[in-house]
Design a protein around this motif. Structure first.
Motif, PDB file in Angstrom:
ATOM      1  N   VAL A 557       0.831  -1.202   0.000  1.00 16.32           N
ATOM      2  CA  VAL A 557       0.000   0.000   0.000  1.00 16.32           C
ATOM      3  C   VAL A 557       0.867   1.253   0.000  1.00 16.32           C
ATOM      4  N   SER A 574      -5.026   8.846  -0.546  1.00 17.12           N
ATOM      5  CA  SER A 574      -5.750   7.892   0.296  1.00 17.12           C
ATOM      6  C   SER A 574      -6.389   6.843  -0.602  1.00 17.12           C
ATOM      7  N   GLN A 576      -8.602   4.707   0.531  1.00 14.97           N
ATOM      8  CA  GLN A 576      -9.826   4.224   1.170  1.00 14.97           C
ATOM      9  C   GLN A 576     -11.049   4.231   0.265  1.00 14.97           C
ATOM     10  N   ASN A 750      -5.189   3.774   9.527  1.00 18.61           N
ATOM     11  CA  ASN A 750      -5.096   4.542   8.289  1.00 18.61           C
ATOM     12  C   ASN A 750      -5.421   6.009   8.494  1.00 18.61           C
ATOM     13  N   TRP A 766      -8.484   0.621   4.374  1.00 22.76           N
ATOM     14  CA  TRP A 766      -7.825   0.782   3.084  1.00 22.76           C
ATOM     15  C   TRP A 766      -8.748   0.383   1.942  1.00 22.76           C
ATOM     16  N   ALA A 769      -8.822  -3.379  -0.357  1.00 23.82           N
ATOM     17  CA  ALA A 769      -7.377  -3.586  -0.294  1.00 23.82           C
ATOM     18  C   ALA A 769      -6.905  -4.798  -1.082  1.00 23.82           C
TER      19      ALA A 769
END
Length: 968
Positions: A557, A574, A576, A750, A766, A769
């Motif tokens: 990541v 980010s 996310q 995060n 995340w 992911a």
């Protein structure tokens, strides 16, 4: 534009049989495999464009003011073998453990027949959203099964074709209730025993909409609802603590106060528990993750939403419906498509423009494979094992907090929670410590008797076979579910294998032919990129496990974020947001938070060009902004005079402008830096929509030519496959001054923002992911030169198509130098005006030629937007161009009266194999119908249904499996 006069390109079949290359392909170079146009093909393309090489093309097409003057600072490209070795090294740093933490994420068994034949099958994962339903019947049937399963299990009338995750589904339920409840209050009540990530996302989504979220403890039997009005109530069933409560009285009380009620429910638990629809709920939401979808460190997972019929036409997201085709046969399609954002824009009910189709298909096939008996047996085993844990703990003197539960036992161990969890970790098991005094044990489909023994011993107790016998009765299910034959006919692996094959054979995906969709970038999803997704070291991680369990994943990541920062020119990223729409919302919320941190709460105006993606306007409204539209000129570019006037008019209140670059019209506008300077001068921020980033990578960086924030579509530019309409990943990239406002997570994971974070935007820290290794592998194997070459090849191929087709279908917009960017818009409106042949006719006729249609009527009605990507070779590009030219010849026959406008191969398209049997009373032949020029009979794709009646489907809304009598 001048037509191409290039004799050697007139016979694309020659490209299939000429195996010579001017220079041999480098077997070590992934870029040579990814980029479809080889050296001889590129030479031909560049000659047609009168360009010396790709460098010259860049100078001719990309405005000087935005060009990136140096190579990207990325590692030297790795081979496919090296990349897999590096991924194996990263995977080895992860520690999957036995996951018994729960909190919305549960270990599950993906049946091998589904794993191999759906999740790992390009016929499923390379498919596009089923906007062309005649060539998407397989995945539409799978999604109808999904809707039926969700509707049956929840006891509600209608379910959509999946949501992005459970938390965003709950947030969408909140806004749905606000739109439809009789109460005009702005208060929304949430049961405190709700998953923390769900509460966090609800808070993020509520604040800009001026919704007051009231989190209330409703655990006691006599707990009252809060005093005063509220428009909606969210209950959890079971709760985050595992508790199962009879919520019928609470629902009735909420209804008496003119509020709507949503229940977040576990579908597997609903095989045993009385469903939400039977206790009065208006809406049910949740996740289908535990129906065969791996944990994947938090995603991607398909959320769901089911509703009563009185709010069905307000339902957000995708909805599959049953209609009929031209021959009267049942056929599936996306229903109520007027809710799509590019039509409703700022009036859209939601900004979601995708779903989680691939994951919904897996979940639906899990229900098909197991059926109601199999699901019930799995649920009973889970509940029995949870009861064994509770009995053993209670026998060991440990208090079990809740008498009624499904899979999660909450044990009270004052001051010992961390020690118990540590002891379990020593045994290879992750449990959840809720503070210092409580531990939660969640049993899953993969839990064994040995796991139970180790868990109980971690508490200092001993196992027992004694069943759990609680006081009182749980709300037990008595109604039937999954009664349709599809859930009973595929129990053997042979039957399941053939069912999956039959469905995939009905569809056109990227593994069959080019999908020339403008704006959607349907490029190669390389097998090497996909390989790590199902490795247990990535797929078996719980998102809330201690971070040391995910060392390799977090390293991946971190590297991916750094590479995306370098590629875009921004300061921070980010990962996310789990869809482009959520990336958009994140970026706008960051802008809003930035203005508010400076005392500029009044900056709420968002300028959006008329040519923008439809989600832009919907996202701006969700971020609490007011949309002001900026016009476009005759060339399709942003009208700079109108922009100047709008900026001057709203200077004191200007928050941002959202601009897609290259434009949605497929052009590099040379005014982008002037636009940014104008908006910045008025105190606004510049949002560059990254949907078209495939035309910029290695060539220009939005963070340098004026952007403050962009979302990136990893499912477009960075090779995550579309999966039939999801999964997607939509990271948000920001300049340094916006970095503190990136998404965070309620569990402290995060936290990219140092202060003022906008909160959680998706359920998992995340996002999706487990599919990030795809984009990581793509960048790792392409390197800086490969990425730049891919970008310029995509631009070259788009311009080649524009040149070949302009004589037949005029290219609507070009730059001042006569070029397009990575896509071109073909104008069919003059053709329609003179012949009556519509853009729909051309799109459906392309199916007879074996092609998916380009993007229809967006951004301009009556047009086709074409994007070839860098992955298609010249033979396939020419095959598509030849098909379009042949179709224009058919159109001309209609225009000249050879064929009537009401009966010709275009209006009759697509033609099924069934249509060839029996009487034939058309003025064109059977051969002209199904074997048009260039179509080889041995390779012919036959659409399974004829043209579908969409209006009938919307008037007669059927969105679950019809009874078997309907097929008689």
């Amino acid at each position: 534009m001048a037509p191409i006069d290039h004799p050697q390109l007139a016979h694309p079949a020659a490209a299939h049989t000429d195996f010579s290359r001017s220079s041999p392909l480098d077997p070590e170079s992934f870029a040579d495999r990814h980029i479809g146009v080889d050296e001889p093909g590129l030479a031909a393309v560049l000659e047609a464009l009168d360009q010396r090489d790709l460098d010259a093309l860049e100078l001719a097409v990309v405005p000087a003011g935005i060009r990136f003057g140096r190579p990207l600072d990325l590692p030297e490209p790795a081979t496919e073998t090296q990349t897999l070795t590096e991924l194996r090294t990263l995977a080895a740093k992860n520690r999957p453990m036995v996951q018994m933490m729960g909190l919305g994420y549960h270990d599950t068994i993906t049946p091998g027949v589904i794993k191999r034949n759906v999740l790992e099958n390009p016929a499923w994962y390379t498919a596009y959203t089923p906007y062309q339903p005649e060539i998407s019947q397989g995945r539409l049937e799978a999604l109808l099964n999904f809707q039926t399963a969700v509707s049956d299990l929840t006891g509600l009338d209608i379910a959509n074709a999946s949501m992005l995750d459970e938390a965003t589904a709950a947030a969408e339920a909140m806004t749905l209730m606000r739109r439809t409840a009789r109460s005009k209050s702005n208060r929304f009540v949430v049961d405190a025993d709700t998953l923390p990530q769900t509460i966090a996302v609800i808070r993020t989504r509520a604040e800009p909409l001026d919704i007051e979220v009231v989190v209330s403890d409703l655990s006691a039997p006599d707990s009252p609802l809060p005093v005063g009005d509220f428009f909606g109530l969210l209950l959890s069933y079971p709760g985050a603590s595992g508790a199962v409560r009879d919520q019928q009285a609470l629902i009735a009380e909420a209804h008496s106060r003119e509020a709507k009620v949503a229940v977040a429910a576990d579908l597997l638990a609903l095989t045993l528990l009385r469903p939400p629809g039977e206790i009065g709920a208006d809406i049910a939401v949740g996740s289908t993750q535990r129906l065969g979808v791996p944990l994947g460190f938090g995603g991607p997972h398909a959320g769901y939403m089911a509703v009563r019929t009185d709010v069905q036409r307000q339902l957000p997201g995708r909805l599959v419906g049953v209609s009929h085709d031209a021959a009267g046969n049942p056929a599936y399609r996306l229903a109520l498509q007027t809710r799509e954002q590019h039509i409703r824009r700022e009036k859209a009910t939601s900004n979601i423009c995708t779903a989680q189709v691939l994951l919904a298909v897996i979940a639906s096939m899990y229900t098909v494979y197991h059926g109601p008996e199999g699901l019930t047996k799995i649920a009973q085993k889970i509940h029995l094992q949870a009861g064994q844990v509770a009995s053993a703990l209670e026998a060991g003197g440990i208090t079990v907090e809740h008498a009624h539960f499904f899979d999660t036992v909450r044990a009270l161990v004052p001051g010992r929670a961390r020690a118990v969890v540590a002891a379990a970790r020593q045994a290879g098991i992750n449990l959840w410590a809720d503070g210092e005094d409580a531990v939660q044990v969640s049993v899953s489909e993969k839990t064994t008797a040995e796991h139970l023994r180790l868990v109980v011993e971690s508490f200092g107790a001993e196992t027992t076979d004694a069943p759990w016998v609680p006081e009182g009765d749980a709300p037990t299910r008595t109604s039937q579910f999954l009664t349709h034959p599809v859930f009973h006919e595929h129990r053997s692996e042979t039957a399941m294998l053939r069912y999956l094959r039959r469905l995939s054979d009905m569809d056109l995906a990227l593994d069959r032919s080019m999908i020339p969709l403008g704006s959607c970038t349907m490029k190669l999803n390389a097998t090497t990129e996909m390989e790590a997704v199902t490795w247990p070291e990535f797929a078996g991680l719980h998102p809330y496990a201690p971070l040391e369990d995910a060392t390799g994943m977090l390293e991946l990541v971190d590297q991916l974020e750094k590479w995306l920062v370098e590629i875009t020119g921004y300061a921070a990223v980010s990962l996310q947001p789990n869809a482009g729409s959520q990336g958009e919302l994140s970026g706008l919320l960051a802008i809003r938070a930035y203005h508010r941190s400076r005392g500029d709460e009044h900056r709420t105006i968002c300028l959006i060009p008329a040519s923008a993606h439809g989600t832009n306007a919907a996202s701006a409204v969700m971020a609490g902004m007011k949309v002001v539209v900026v016009g476009t000129d005759d060339g399709g570019n942003i009208d700079m005079a109108d922009l100047g006037a709008k900026v001057a008019q709203h200077a004191d209140n200007l928050a941002a402008i959202m601009v897609t670059y290259p434009s949605t019209h497929g052009v590099f506008e040379d005014t982008i830096t002037d636009l940014a300077a104008l908006v910045h001068g008025a105190g606004g921020q510049v949002y560059v929509d990254g949907a078209n980033l495939n035309a910029l990578v290695g060539v220009a960086r939005p963070g340098e030519f004026g952007g403050d924030v962009s979302h990136l579509n990893l499912h477009k530019t960075f090779c995550i496959p579309h999966g039939g309409g999801g999964p997607g990943v939509g990271p948000v990239a920001v300049a340094a001054h916006l970095a503190p406002f990136l998404p965070s997570h309620p569990l402290g994971l995060n936290d990219t923002g140092t202060f003022g974070s906008i909160g959680a935007i998706s359920a998992a820290p995340w996002g999706s992911a487990s599919i990030l290794p795809i984009s990581w592998a793509y960048i790792r194997m392409m390197g800086a030169d490969g990425l730049r070459r891919a970008t310029l090849t995509a631009i070259a191929s788009a311009n080649y198509i524009a040149r070949r087709l302009d004589e037949h279908f005029p290219v609507l917009y070009t730059s001042a130098t006569g070029f397009v960017a990575h896509e071109c818009i073909l104008d069919l409106r003059p053709m329609t005006a003179t012949t009556g042949v519509t853009v729909d006719d051309v799109a459906k006729r392309l199916a007879d030629y074996g092609f998916h249609a380009p993007t229809m009527s967006f951004p301009v009605a009556g047009t086709l937007m074409v994007e070839p990507t860098e992955s298609e070779d010249l033979a396939e590009i020419n095959r598509f161009c030849d098909a379009m030219i042949a179709i224009k010849g058919e159109v001309d026959k209609v225009g000249s009266g050879v064929w009537p406008v009401t009966d010709n191969p275009l209006r009759g398209a697509p033609h099924t194999a069934e249509s060839l049997a029996g009487e034939w009373d058309h003025p064109y032949t059977r051969a002209e119908a199904v074997f048009p020029p260039g179509v080889v009979p041995a390779r012919k794709y036959f659409p399974p249904v004829a043209r579908i009646d969409g209006a009938f489907g919307d008037r007669n809304l059927v969105c679950s499996c019809p009874p078997i009598e309907a097929y008689a």
